[in-house]
Design an enzyme around this catalytic site. Structure first.
Site, PDB file in Angstrom:
ATOM      1  N   ARG A  37       0.819  -1.219   0.000  1.00  0.00           N
ATOM      2  CA  ARG A  37       0.000   0.000   0.000  1.00  0.00           C
ATOM      3  C   ARG A  37       0.851   1.266   0.000  1.00  0.00           C
ATOM      4  NH1 ARG A  37      -5.108  -2.058   3.706  1.00  0.00           N
ATOM      5  NH2 ARG A  37      -6.235  -2.874   1.926  1.00  0.00           N
ATOM      6  N   LYS A 201     -20.073 -17.195   0.841  1.00  0.00           N
ATOM      7  CA  LYS A 201     -21.534 -17.059   0.964  1.00  0.00           C
ATOM      8  C   LYS A 201     -22.216 -16.406  -0.222  1.00  0.00           C
ATOM      9  CE  LYS A 201     -21.713 -16.766   5.956  1.00  0.00           C
ATOM     10  NZ  LYS A 201     -21.915 -15.869   7.072  1.00  0.00           N
ATOM     11  N   GLY A 354      -9.381  -8.056  -1.512  1.00  0.00           N
ATOM     12  CA  GLY A 354      -9.649  -9.086  -0.502  1.00  0.00           C
ATOM     13  C   GLY A 354      -8.974 -10.406  -0.828  1.00  0.00           C
ATOM     14  N   GLY A 377     -13.798  -4.392   0.302  1.00  0.00           N
ATOM     15  CA  GLY A 377     -15.197  -3.950   0.416  1.00  0.00           C
ATOM     16  C   GLY A 377     -15.553  -2.942  -0.665  1.00  0.00           C
TER      17      GLY A 377
HETATM   18  P1  AMP Z   1     -15.594 -14.382   0.882  1.00  0.00           P
HETATM   19  O1  AMP Z   1     -15.060 -13.489   1.965  1.00  0.00           O
HETATM   20  O2  AMP Z   1     -17.063 -14.526   0.896  1.00  0.00           O
HETATM   21  O3  AMP Z   1     -15.023 -14.032  -0.482  1.00  0.00           O
HETATM   22  O4  AMP Z   1     -15.064 -15.830   1.231  1.00  0.00           O
HETATM   23  C1  AMP Z   1     -13.722 -16.174   1.277  1.00  0.00           C
HETATM   24  C2  AMP Z   1     -13.593 -17.414   2.100  1.00  0.00           C
HETATM   25  O5  AMP Z   1     -14.402 -18.415   1.540  1.00  0.00           O
HETATM   26  C3  AMP Z   1     -12.191 -17.960   2.149  1.00  0.00           C
HETATM   27  O6  AMP Z   1     -11.718 -17.882   3.461  1.00  0.00           O
HETATM   28  C4  AMP Z   1     -12.362 -19.428   1.730  1.00  0.00           C
HETATM   29  O7  AMP Z   1     -11.648 -20.328   2.536  1.00  0.00           O
HETATM   30  C5  AMP Z   1     -13.850 -19.648   1.907  1.00  0.00           C
HETATM   31  N1  AMP Z   1     -14.351 -20.734   1.057  1.00  0.00           N
HETATM   32  C6  AMP Z   1     -14.245 -20.838  -0.269  1.00  0.00           C
HETATM   33  N2  AMP Z   1     -14.773 -21.999  -0.680  1.00  0.00           N
HETATM   34  C7  AMP Z   1     -15.209 -22.654   0.408  1.00  0.00           C
HETATM   35  C8  AMP Z   1     -15.839 -23.906   0.617  1.00  0.00           C
HETATM   36  N3  AMP Z   1     -16.082 -24.726  -0.387  1.00  0.00           N
HETATM   37  N4  AMP Z   1     -16.160 -24.242   1.881  1.00  0.00           N
HETATM   38  C9  AMP Z   1     -15.889 -23.422   2.907  1.00  0.00           C
HETATM   39  N5  AMP Z   1     -15.313 -22.208   2.770  1.00  0.00           N
HETATM   40  C10 AMP Z   1     -14.968 -21.839   1.532  1.00  0.00           C
END
Ligand code: AMP
Length: 397
Positions: A37, A201, A354, A377
């Protein structure tokens, strides 16, 4: 089309220029462990120095929750910035940020000098966009430059409030780059335009999916969020991550994609484990066929090929969210395959901040991407089609 005034559109000679940077760097025992950064902020700072401005830098660091916390002081940043710039960056240590030290330091500045203020979040008003602190910051400068994309989705004193009390508010080079790539490329993409979404999610990506369905030619969904789609379609997902409340939404999205003529790709196979651990026993199974006690932790090899093929002839690719639990090496294959496919394509490749940005860098593909966003974000909100307060506050061209 976002057309904001930038530092190329103003004359800063002899002027006091307050620059909101994103110096929110990781620190361990007072040492900066990742200085990306700081390096990213240099082009704007160098340009303002070269143009003869009096450069006053400010930023937040961590979450001191409105009070001075020595371990979250920006002092180490001033030291490292001095080295990177090859000239002194004077640190204006003031518990109230704009205090006697900062005021005297600014008064004593000569053209081309640089000072750094203390962590803006030492002040409780900062995150509430309070008027008093905004005015104090504005009183230090003639011109305001926002180069902190990472906080552009928040309206705080140091990136939004301050602009109410200065006549000239423009964006820096880093912010301009984010606007050009994330904003303009997403809204006016070279086609075919492919978006790849992953991560844990569905619920946190709903607005992104909705916005992108109106813009993309192909939407790829992988990662933990794909299992909600699989279950909604009647597949067996074992213990995989699933948001039952979003099954109907998932089916609606599939219908919407079809109505809009968007090709929506979901995994066709999965790398599954018998526990949430890198040491788990591993199997590759077809989508919808995960045994009861197993969980999907990555996309499978056939899916890797399917997704890689889908970006081969793309002209623009945007990626946000890992394809699996990439933090565990045995379940990082899918994320690596997508990173490699993006590195190999001639398309404009844009990585949302991220986890996907971290994954691309860790896997060594960082320099192969057209643009890696500096804001997690903020980049997500851009992809949602929202107006970011930090961008909106800059003067229009
Ligand atoms: P996000 O912040 O929603 O982009 O999610 C990122 C996180 O999703 C990372 O820490 C990954 O380890 C987790 N992730 C990705 N695929 C899976 C999965 N199949 N099961 C559980 N966690 C997951």
């Amino acid at each position: 089309m976002l057309n904001k005034k930038s530092i190329d559109d103003i004359n800063v000679k002899g002027k006091r220029v307050l620059v909101r940077c994103d110096f929110n760097v990781p620190l361990q025992d007072g040492k900066i462990t990742d200085e990306n950064r700081l390096v990213a902020a240099l082009p704007t700072i160098k340009k303002l120095i070269a143009d003869g401005g009096k450069v006053i830098l400010c930023s937040h660091l961590g979450k001191p929750k409105g009070e001075p916390k020595p371990e979250l002081s920006l002092a180490p940043v001033a030291v490292r910035l001095s080295e990177l710039l090859g000239q002194e960056v004077k640190f204006a240590a003031d518990p109230e940020v704009v205090g006697p030290n900062a005021k005297v330091a600014v008064e004593e500045m000569k053209d081309g000098d640089v000072i750094l203020l203390e962590n803006t979040r030492y002040r409780a008003e900062e995150t509430k966009n309070g008027e008093e602190f905004s005015k104090e910051l504005a009183s230090l400068c003639d011109v305001f430059v926002n180069d902190a994309f990472g906080t552009a989705h928040r309206a705080h004193c140091s990136n939004v409030g301050v602009t109410k009390f200065v006549d000239t508010a423009v964006v820096g080079y880093l912010m301009q780059k984010e606007i050009d790539f994330l904003g303009n490329a997403v809204n006016n993409p070279q086609r075919p335009f492919v978006a790849i979404l992953g991560g844990a999610k569905v619920s946190s990506k709903i607005s992104v999916i909705e916005n992108l369905l109106d813009k993309v030619d192909t939407l790829i969904i992988g990662g933990g969020m794909s299992y909600t789609f699989t279950k909604a379609q009647g597949g067996k997902i074992g213990k995989s991550l699933c948001e039952d409340d979003y099954q109907e939404y998932a089916l609606n999205m599939l219908k919407k994609a079809e109505e809009k003529g968007v090709k929506l790709l979901l995994p066709v196979d999965n790398r599954i484990g018998d526990s949430f651990s890198n040491d788990a026993n591993i199997q590759i199974v077809k989508t919808g066929e995960i045994p009861d006690d197993w969980e999907g932790l990555d996309i499978g090899p056939e899916t890797e090929k399917l997704f890689a093929d889908a970006v081969k002839d793309a002209k623009t690719v945007v990626w946000n969210g890992p394809m699996g639990c990439f933090e565990m090496p045995n379940f990082a294959h899918g994320t690596e395959a997508v990173a490699k496919a993006l590195a190999d394509t001639d398309a404009i490749t844009i990585i949302g901040g991220g986890d996907s940005a971290a994954a691309v860098n860790i896997l060594g593909y960082g320099d192969k991407m057209t643009h890696i966003s500096t804001g997690g974000g903020a980049s997500l909100e851009f992809l949602e089609g929202k107006e970011l307060p930090g961008v909106a506050a800059a003067n229009d061209k």
